[in-house]
Motif scaffolding. Structure first.
Motif, mmCIF file in Angstrom:
data_model
loop_
_atom_site.group_PDB
_atom_site.id
_atom_site.type_symbol
_atom_site.label_atom_id
_atom_site.label_comp_id
_atom_site.label_asym_id
_atom_site.label_seq_id
_atom_site.Cartn_x
_atom_site.Cartn_y
_atom_site.Cartn_z
ATOM 1 N N ALA A 104 52.805 0.194 -30.885
ATOM 2 C CA ALA A 104 54.101 -0.034 -30.239
ATOM 3 C C ALA A 104 55.228 0.170 -31.252
ATOM 4 O O ALA A 104 56.268 0.760 -30.940
ATOM 5 C CB ALA A 104 54.169 -1.447 -29.648
ATOM 6 N N ASP A 108 58.156 2.911 -31.046
ATOM 7 C CA ASP A 108 59.556 2.516 -31.158
ATOM 8 C C ASP A 108 60.283 3.384 -32.188
ATOM 9 O O ASP A 108 61.384 3.872 -31.946
ATOM 10 C CB ASP A 108 59.620 1.035 -31.554
ATOM 11 C CG ASP A 108 61.026 0.468 -31.456
ATOM 12 O OD1 ASP A 108 61.779 0.904 -30.563
ATOM 13 O OD2 ASP A 108 61.380 -0.394 -32.269
ATOM 14 N N LYS A 116 56.738 1.881 -26.015
ATOM 15 C CA LYS A 116 56.775 0.695 -26.891
ATOM 16 C C LYS A 116 56.561 -0.575 -26.062
ATOM 17 O O LYS A 116 55.718 -1.417 -26.385
ATOM 18 C CB LYS A 116 58.121 0.633 -27.607
ATOM 19 C CG LYS A 116 58.255 -0.589 -28.486
ATOM 20 C CD LYS A 116 59.654 -1.178 -28.439
ATOM 21 C CE LYS A 116 59.738 -2.390 -29.339
ATOM 22 N NZ LYS A 116 60.492 -3.463 -28.729
#
Ligand code: FE2
Ligand code: FE2
Length: 140
Positions: A104, A108, A116
């Motif tokens: 995640a 991001d 994410k």
């Protein structure tokens, strides 16, 4: 290295892990007997449904990113006792939490906002699976 290719590779590792978990839980359902076994079978059935959802999402995302989804499940140990199986299941769920949190973060960094958030949600799902396994283990 934070590239889209690295992300695709990690997501494919996650996908193989999900397939492995689906097979592992199906196998363990067949090895669960008696009163405790019936609670465990119900739990595993719910978790298999969650893991299938995770695998479906990962397939879609990998294709959307331009990758080729794996179709080979991760292998797993088959301990003799049901208790030992569940101890390892809990450890593997916690490892999945770590992997999804890390992936995640990478998503991001690369600016994939939906990915994410969804990977964090999946990390939460796996943490919930670990908690439910701990509940069963407490009663064994
Ligand atoms: Fe999962
Ligand atoms: Fe899980």
């Amino acid at each position: 290295m934070s590239t889209k290719e690295t992300l695709i590779q990690y997501l494919n590792e996650d996908l193989a892990a999900e397939y492995g978990t689906i097979i592992r839980y199906s196998y363990q359902s067949g090895k669960a007997f008696g009163l405790m076994g019936s609670e465990l079978r119900a739990l595993l059935a719910r978790e298999i449904a969650d893991e299938l959802g995770h695998a479906a999402f990962l397939n879609d995302v990998i294709v959307d990113l331009g990758g080729e989804p794996v179709t080979t499940p991760a292998t797993f140990d088959k301990p003799e006792s049901l208790r030992e199986m569940l101890v390892r299941d809990e450890q593997m769920e916690l490892q999945d939490v770590k992997n999804y949190v890390a992936h995640a973060e990478l998503a991001d960094k690369l600016g994939f906002v939906e990915l994410k958030l969804k990977l964090e949600e999946m990390a939460a799902d796996e943490a919930g699976h670990a908690r439910e396994l701990r509940r069963i283990l407490k009663g064994m």
